[in-house]
Scaffold this motif. Sequence first.
Motif, mmCIF file in Angstrom:
data_model
loop_
_atom_site.group_PDB
_atom_site.id
_atom_site.type_symbol
_atom_site.label_atom_id
_atom_site.label_comp_id
_atom_site.label_asym_id
_atom_site.label_seq_id
_atom_site.Cartn_x
_atom_site.Cartn_y
_atom_site.Cartn_z
ATOM 1 N N THR A 158 0.491 -2.734 6.462
ATOM 2 C CA THR A 158 0.169 -2.646 5.043
ATOM 3 C C THR A 158 1.206 -1.758 4.388
ATOM 4 O OG1 THR A 158 -2.181 -2.950 5.344
ATOM 5 C CG2 THR A 158 -1.495 -1.808 3.370
ATOM 6 N N GLY B 76 -0.339 -8.676 7.599
ATOM 7 C CA GLY B 76 -0.439 -7.439 6.846
ATOM 8 C C GLY B 76 -0.688 -7.696 5.379
ATOM 9 N N ASP B 77 -0.307 -6.741 4.567
ATOM 10 C CA ASP B 77 -0.563 -6.820 3.136
ATOM 11 C C ASP B 77 0.534 -6.014 2.430
ATOM 12 O OD1 ASP B 77 -1.897 -7.495 0.801
ATOM 13 O OD2 ASP B 77 -3.526 -6.057 1.059
ATOM 14 N N SER C 88 1.141 1.611 6.427
ATOM 15 C CA SER C 88 0.063 1.756 7.410
ATOM 16 C C SER C 88 0.199 0.650 8.438
ATOM 17 C CB SER C 88 -1.285 1.674 6.692
ATOM 18 O OG SER C 88 -2.336 1.642 7.618
#
Lengths: 365, 365
Positions: free
Chosen positions: B94, B127-128, B138
């Motif tokens: 992230t 993820g993002d 993160s």
Amino acid sequence: VAVSGLGEFELIDRLASLVAGAPPPELKIGIGDDAAAWATAPNTMTVATADALVEGVHFDLATTSWRDLGWKALAENVSDVAAMGCLPRYAFVTLALSPATPIAGVEDLYRGMGECARAYDCTVAGGDVVRAPCLMLSVTLIGTSAPAADRTGVEEILLRRAGAIAGDVIAVTGPLGGSAAGLRLLQSGWREGPPADPADAERALAARVLVETHRRPRPRVAAGQALVAAGVRCAIDVSDGLVADVGHICEQSDLDAELIGDRIPIHAATVTCFNNQGLDNRGLDQGLENQALELALTGGEDYELVGVGSADRVAAASAALVAQGEPALRIIGVMQQRTDARPQVRLRKPDGALMPMTRGGYRHF
Amino acid sequence: VAVSGLGEFELIDRLASLVAGAPPPELKIGIGDDAAAWATAPNTMTVATADALVEGVHFDLATTSWRDLGWKALAENVSDVAAMGCLPRYAFVTLALSPATPIAGVEDLYRGMGECARAYDCTVAGGDVVRAPCLMLSVTLIGTSAPAADRTGVEEILLRRAGAIAGDVIAVTGPLGGSAAGLRLLQSGWREGPPADPADAERALAARVLVETHRRPRPRVAAGQALVAAGVRCAIDVSDGLVADVGHICEQSDLDAELIGDRIPIHAATVTCFNNQGLDNRGLDQGLENQALELALTGGEDYELVGVGSADRVAAASAALVAQGEPALRIIGVMQQRTDARPQVRLRKPDGALMPMTRGGYRHF
């Protein structure tokens, strides 16, 4: 060049190509679906998804309580796992906090997350807490496919964005436009309490339902299970907005989609509060001046599932859901061969005309 | 009360109790170890760990390149998986970015992460990417235990913090204090280039080694594998600093630890740059005025492993590592019955005296 010059999806494509190595044969789905997926045992897949929420970008503590924030941060990941046809299992939470953050707030955040974990039978199993100049919450959720001795291969075990074929019907698990309507009410100053004028009682009740729908979304894990068990291969959750999310299926399946305007299930309370033109979607003829329909098509954060498959498999999934006491699926459109260079989503208006839909939906940058 | 009033570990304890439900029987290790662990197949455990890095708190782009940041963000999670005796498999990233972040920087970040993923045979699988007012990264990393048909039960399959018993020796996989020394050099303005005075060539070379050690930590996956294969049950990676990390083993195993001062392997380049008193650790007698030893004991981010087990099992692990061309393990202390209300870490000085060690190590709030 700054990242603001790119859309989220374009940025992710560029970054994905930079970390690409030779993925192991067990990895069946990588970047680009609701979750990644890999085989962990015969007939069993593990999935994982990550989502982040940033204060001032994705939430505002003026309109969201710490407790609802905790629920929502986990729920949106549960919804991604549900959209893969899987069950949520283990969550990992990274929390970035300013040292001035009140402990009571952070405790409420974890209480809300615990409520969601218990409601969906998953466990917060680890994470990290760090100091930061802004408040941010990142959740990675790991899920597993339900036992399926009779199903083999990723196509049969999971729901994917890429699994649609032309002629498949598009079905939705429940009403749309409730969450976005609730957010709009909160942003325009909605406060809890009885209506000033008793004549407004119906609208006041509807408003309260919308706010609750926004604050405590209910991901559709059981619906995901019913879809995959009935042989449906393709699904997505409605997080960016129906048109945008159906657009993701179109992209990954290289097909067009036609949505039938007067089949879209608009949340009843959204109609009460936002549709000045009654229930007949007449607004479609005025280019989406019908606010309620617009919220249902583009609002996002509904966390209903869109399932795409043959009409008989969708009917079987719907019957199984009804037998469990869940709402029936509603067919809202059909997948079609791609007609342009890029996959398209179109809306069929009540007068029969087709309206190309811009990719409505949340833009991250 | 603000979170700044609590330490990281106290805060995590409070939050963990709020999300605690009834964990499923497959979950063998929850919050509190280097990683959580659950059974995914007979004799196979899956582990997952999450770590976040925040600009201005954990890194500074004035002293860290985007590319090194990408390496390090993944490497510190690889180290947690190594400390469980497992192999890294799938990473979920992230990334919170300001819209003004240069794309070239973010691309370099992913290049560095890709280099680390390839070096450790794992895959960035999802993820993002979100907009935020601060830069934060993160990473959640999922790993699996190596195949072990002859080992059963979490105690035999994984390395844990809780597995130590009195009389176990404490061993370390490599030199300590290099990373923290490198950071100190960077913070005091170290710049790449030849030394101004050729007489400083040795120090200049050592400084360069330290900076590289800080920028590109090398987690000890093979050492974790050797430890678990030799029957060692307990380990941790040196991230917060040797004393703090041995303290975590003491807490989880409810034991004291005695570290032998003149056995601590100080990174040779740290000695060159930071030890004004030669190599004999004489500084111990002056209350850790020996900067090099202090860096080795409390500096952190070494990402070596500390393994704790019977002397014969540690010797077997060491022999297996040497046979693979890896450095031998070094015994630096012993676990003992707890003598006070709380578990203690003590340092044995060359004159035989025991010095209680404060919990040196990184404080997050």
